[in-house]
Design a protein around this motif. Structure first.
Motif, PDB file in Angstrom:
ATOM      1  N   LEU A  20       0.874  -1.159   0.000  1.00  0.00           N
ATOM      2  CA  LEU A  20       0.000   0.000   0.000  1.00  0.00           C
ATOM      3  C   LEU A  20       0.916   1.214   0.000  1.00  0.00           C
ATOM      4  N   MET A  21       1.009   1.879  -1.148  1.00  0.00           N
ATOM      5  CA  MET A  21       1.928   3.008  -1.293  1.00  0.00           C
ATOM      6  C   MET A  21       1.219   4.299  -0.929  1.00  0.00           C
ATOM      7  N   ASP A  22       1.865   5.102  -0.108  1.00  0.00           N
ATOM      8  CA  ASP A  22       1.346   6.411   0.281  1.00  0.00           C
ATOM      9  C   ASP A  22       2.030   7.466  -0.570  1.00  0.00           C
ATOM     10  N   MET A  23       1.230   8.329  -1.212  1.00  0.00           N
ATOM     11  CA  MET A  23       1.796   9.382  -2.049  1.00  0.00           C
ATOM     12  C   MET A  23       1.510  10.768  -1.470  1.00  0.00           C
ATOM     13  N   GLY A  24       1.223  10.806  -0.167  1.00  0.00           N
ATOM     14  CA  GLY A  24       0.989  12.095   0.486  1.00  0.00           C
ATOM     15  C   GLY A  24      -0.459  12.523   0.468  1.00  0.00           C
ATOM     16  N   ASN A  25      -1.070  12.597  -0.695  1.00  0.00           N
ATOM     17  CA  ASN A  25      -2.480  12.996  -0.791  1.00  0.00           C
ATOM     18  C   ASN A  25      -3.322  11.891  -1.433  1.00  0.00           C
ATOM     19  N   GLY A  26      -2.779  10.725  -1.540  1.00  0.00           N
ATOM     20  CA  GLY A  26      -3.467   9.586  -2.128  1.00  0.00           C
ATOM     21  C   GLY A  26      -2.595   8.357  -1.972  1.00  0.00           C
ATOM     22  N   GLY A  27      -2.860   7.363  -2.749  1.00  0.00           N
ATOM     23  CA  GLY A  27      -2.047   6.159  -2.650  1.00  0.00           C
ATOM     24  C   GLY A  27      -2.395   5.176  -3.744  1.00  0.00           C
ATOM     25  N   GLY A  28      -1.840   4.011  -3.615  1.00  0.00           N
ATOM     26  CA  GLY A  28      -2.102   2.951  -4.570  1.00  0.00           C
ATOM     27  C   GLY A  28      -1.831   1.612  -3.926  1.00  0.00           C
ATOM     28  N   LEU A  29      -2.596   0.631  -4.329  1.00  0.00           N
ATOM     29  CA  LEU A  29      -2.417  -0.733  -3.847  1.00  0.00           C
ATOM     30  C   LEU A  29      -1.749  -1.523  -4.966  1.00  0.00           C
ATOM     31  N   ALA A  30      -0.549  -2.023  -4.708  1.00  0.00           N
ATOM     32  CA  ALA A  30       0.208  -2.787  -5.702  1.00  0.00           C
ATOM     33  C   ALA A  30       0.269  -4.246  -5.271  1.00  0.00           C
TER      34      ALA A  30
ATOM     35  N   LYS B  17       0.083 -12.732 -11.848  1.00  0.00           N
ATOM     36  CA  LYS B  17      -0.485 -11.435 -12.225  1.00  0.00           C
ATOM     37  C   LYS B  17       0.203 -10.283 -11.504  1.00  0.00           C
ATOM     38  N   ALA B  18       0.018  -9.100 -12.045  1.00  0.00           N
ATOM     39  CA  ALA B  18       0.511  -7.862 -11.445  1.00  0.00           C
ATOM     40  C   ALA B  18      -0.570  -6.815 -11.618  1.00  0.00           C
ATOM     41  N   MET B  19      -0.802  -6.013 -10.570  1.00  0.00           N
ATOM     42  CA  MET B  19      -1.817  -4.969 -10.690  1.00  0.00           C
ATOM     43  C   MET B  19      -1.497  -3.800  -9.770  1.00  0.00           C
ATOM     44  N   LEU B  20      -1.981  -2.640 -10.157  1.00  0.00           N
ATOM     45  CA  LEU B  20      -1.881  -1.433  -9.353  1.00  0.00           C
ATOM     46  C   LEU B  20      -3.249  -0.781  -9.353  1.00  0.00           C
ATOM     47  N   ILE B  21      -3.807  -0.597  -8.176  1.00  0.00           N
ATOM     48  CA  ILE B  21      -5.118   0.039  -8.038  1.00  0.00           C
ATOM     49  C   ILE B  21      -4.906   1.417  -7.420  1.00  0.00           C
ATOM     50  N   PRO B  22      -5.164   2.492  -8.182  1.00  0.00           N
ATOM     51  CA  PRO B  22      -5.018   3.838  -7.625  1.00  0.00           C
ATOM     52  C   PRO B  22      -6.088   4.090  -6.563  1.00  0.00           C
ATOM     53  N   LEU B  23      -5.677   4.727  -5.475  1.00  0.00           N
ATOM     54  CA  LEU B  23      -6.601   5.051  -4.383  1.00  0.00           C
ATOM     55  C   LEU B  23      -6.431   6.529  -4.032  1.00  0.00           C
ATOM     56  N   PRO B  24      -6.980   7.429  -4.875  1.00  0.00           N
ATOM     57  CA  PRO B  24      -6.827   8.849  -4.585  1.00  0.00           C
ATOM     58  C   PRO B  24      -7.470   9.196  -3.243  1.00  0.00           C
ATOM     59  N   ILE B  25      -6.852  10.043  -2.492  1.00  0.00           N
ATOM     60  CA  ILE B  25      -7.259  10.546  -1.182  1.00  0.00           C
ATOM     61  C   ILE B  25      -7.320   9.442  -0.130  1.00  0.00           C
TER      62      ILE B  25
END
Length: 121
Positions: free
Chosen positions: A70-80, A86-94
């Motif tokens: 679970l990556m934190d980008m400060g104002n959002g994030g993404g689940l990798a 398989k490989a996937m990235l789910i963006p999780l804004p806010i």
């Protein structure tokens, strides 16, 4: 290179865990976090098994080679997630930022024994 039981090849009583281990497997494999915890738990069990303190079969890390982050980008994030299929990235804004903060709090409190651990974690 280590055996799937974390024992260093050609060394009878030497084990390697996490970053110090030369793992077999795909190039993208990660050796920190969940996999390092599994390796440590399995190594303790496998040593106890060798000493006759446990019964059963040796445990390996092989089925746990994956990445879940679970990556934190400060104002959002993404689940990798990535495994050998398989490989996937789910963006999780806010919400991703708050999920990461919540996970950090859960992890710390569960390690300290203040709240129960989730099964399998």
């Amino acid at each position: 290179i280590i055996e799937p039981t974390n024992q260093v090849k050609d060394c009878e009583n030497i084990y390697s865990i996490g970053d110090s281990a030369a793992l077999e497997g795909p190039e993208w494999k990660a050796k920190q976090g969940h996999l390092a915890e599994v390796m440590a738990r399995n190594t303790a069990y496998n040593i106890a098994l060798k000493e006759g303190l446990e019964k059963g079969n040796p445990k390996t890390y092989i089925e746990h080679i994956n990445i879940l982050c679970l990556m934190d980008m400060g104002n959002g994030g993404g689940l990798a997630y990535r495994d050998d299929k398989k490989a996937m990235l789910i963006p999780l804004p806010i919400i991703g930022h708050w999920m990461k903060k919540g996970w950090g709090m859960y992890y710390k409190l569960s390690k300290l024994g203040k709240i129960p651990r989730l099964p399998g974690m």
